[in-house]
Design a protein around this motif. Structure first.
Motif, PDB file in Angstrom:
ATOM      1  N   HIS A   1      -7.487  -4.995 -12.481  1.00  0.00           N
ATOM      2  CA  HIS A   1      -7.416  -4.241 -11.306  1.00  0.00           C
ATOM      3  C   HIS A   1      -6.374  -3.095 -10.850  1.00  0.00           C
ATOM      4  O   HIS A   1      -5.685  -2.718 -12.015  1.00  0.00           O
ATOM      5  N   LYS A   2      -6.323  -1.698 -10.212  1.00  0.00           N
ATOM      6  CA  LYS A   2      -5.465  -1.344 -10.531  1.00  0.00           C
ATOM      7  C   LYS A   2      -3.970  -2.197  -9.640  1.00  0.00           C
ATOM      8  O   LYS A   2      -4.125  -2.510  -8.520  1.00  0.00           O
ATOM      9  N   GLY A   3      -2.779  -1.381  -9.328  1.00  0.00           N
ATOM     10  CA  GLY A   3      -2.304  -2.394  -8.990  1.00  0.00           C
ATOM     11  C   GLY A   3      -1.636  -1.989  -7.434  1.00  0.00           C
ATOM     12  O   GLY A   3      -1.506  -3.377  -6.680  1.00  0.00           O
ATOM     13  N   SER A   4      -2.700  -1.021  -6.504  1.00  0.00           N
ATOM     14  CA  SER A   4      -2.663  -1.356  -5.166  1.00  0.00           C
ATOM     15  C   SER A   4      -3.304  -2.365  -4.758  1.00  0.00           C
ATOM     16  O   SER A   4      -3.782  -2.278  -3.634  1.00  0.00           O
ATOM     17  N   ALA A   5      -4.364  -3.154  -5.537  1.00  0.00           N
ATOM     18  CA  ALA A   5      -5.001  -4.199  -4.660  1.00  0.00           C
ATOM     19  C   ALA A   5      -4.541  -4.787  -5.135  1.00  0.00           C
ATOM     20  O   ALA A   5      -4.808  -6.615  -4.746  1.00  0.00           O
ATOM     21  N   LEU A   6      -3.017  -5.396  -5.728  1.00  0.00           N
ATOM     22  CA  LEU A   6      -2.513  -6.526  -6.034  1.00  0.00           C
ATOM     23  C   LEU A   6      -1.568  -6.810  -5.096  1.00  0.00           C
ATOM     24  O   LEU A   6      -0.473  -5.438  -5.203  1.00  0.00           O
ATOM     25  N   GLU A   7      -0.435  -7.833  -4.941  1.00  0.00           N
ATOM     26  CA  GLU A   7       0.117  -8.503  -4.026  1.00  0.00           C
ATOM     27  C   GLU A   7       1.155  -9.336  -4.935  1.00  0.00           C
ATOM     28  O   GLU A   7      -0.048 -10.703  -5.469  1.00  0.00           O
ATOM     29  N   ARG A   8       2.280  -9.532  -4.728  1.00  0.00           N
ATOM     30  CA  ARG A   8       2.532 -10.726  -5.923  1.00  0.00           C
ATOM     31  C   ARG A   8       2.223 -11.684  -5.155  1.00  0.00           C
ATOM     32  O   ARG A   8       2.494 -11.791  -3.890  1.00  0.00           O
ATOM     33  N   ASP A   9       2.796 -12.952  -5.839  1.00  0.00           N
ATOM     34  CA  ASP A   9       2.011 -14.199  -4.876  1.00  0.00           C
ATOM     35  C   ASP A   9       3.656 -15.220  -5.546  1.00  0.00           C
ATOM     36  O   ASP A   9       3.932 -15.519  -6.434  1.00  0.00           O
TER      37      ASP A   9
END
Length: 69
Positions: free
Chosen positions: A61-69
């Motif tokens: 995935h690109k970073g724009s699809a991720l969030e820190r958990d």
């Protein structure tokens, strides 16, 4: 764009099956082939390989699809 992530970071993202979480195992800053497709990545817009916590499935995935958990 979401902040940059690093190997070992725990992140979450949306998938067809709902919310998924996992750990980043690789960061790609150049185009790479994965599961029969060319994924586009640059140093300014990297892609991340993430191992799912539940299934051990690897996703890219690109970073724009991720969030820190």
């Amino acid at each position: 764009m979401a902040g940059k992530f690093a190997v070992g970071d725990h992140v979450r993202w949306n998938s067809e099956a709902g919310r998924v979480s996992g750990t980043i195992i690789a960061v790609h800053m150049r185009d790479f082939d994965y599961k029969g497709y060319t994924h586009h990545a640059t140093a300014d817009d990297p892609q991340y390989e993430i191992r799912s916590d539940r299934t051990d499935h690897i996703a890219a995935h690109k970073g724009s699809a991720l969030e820190r958990d």
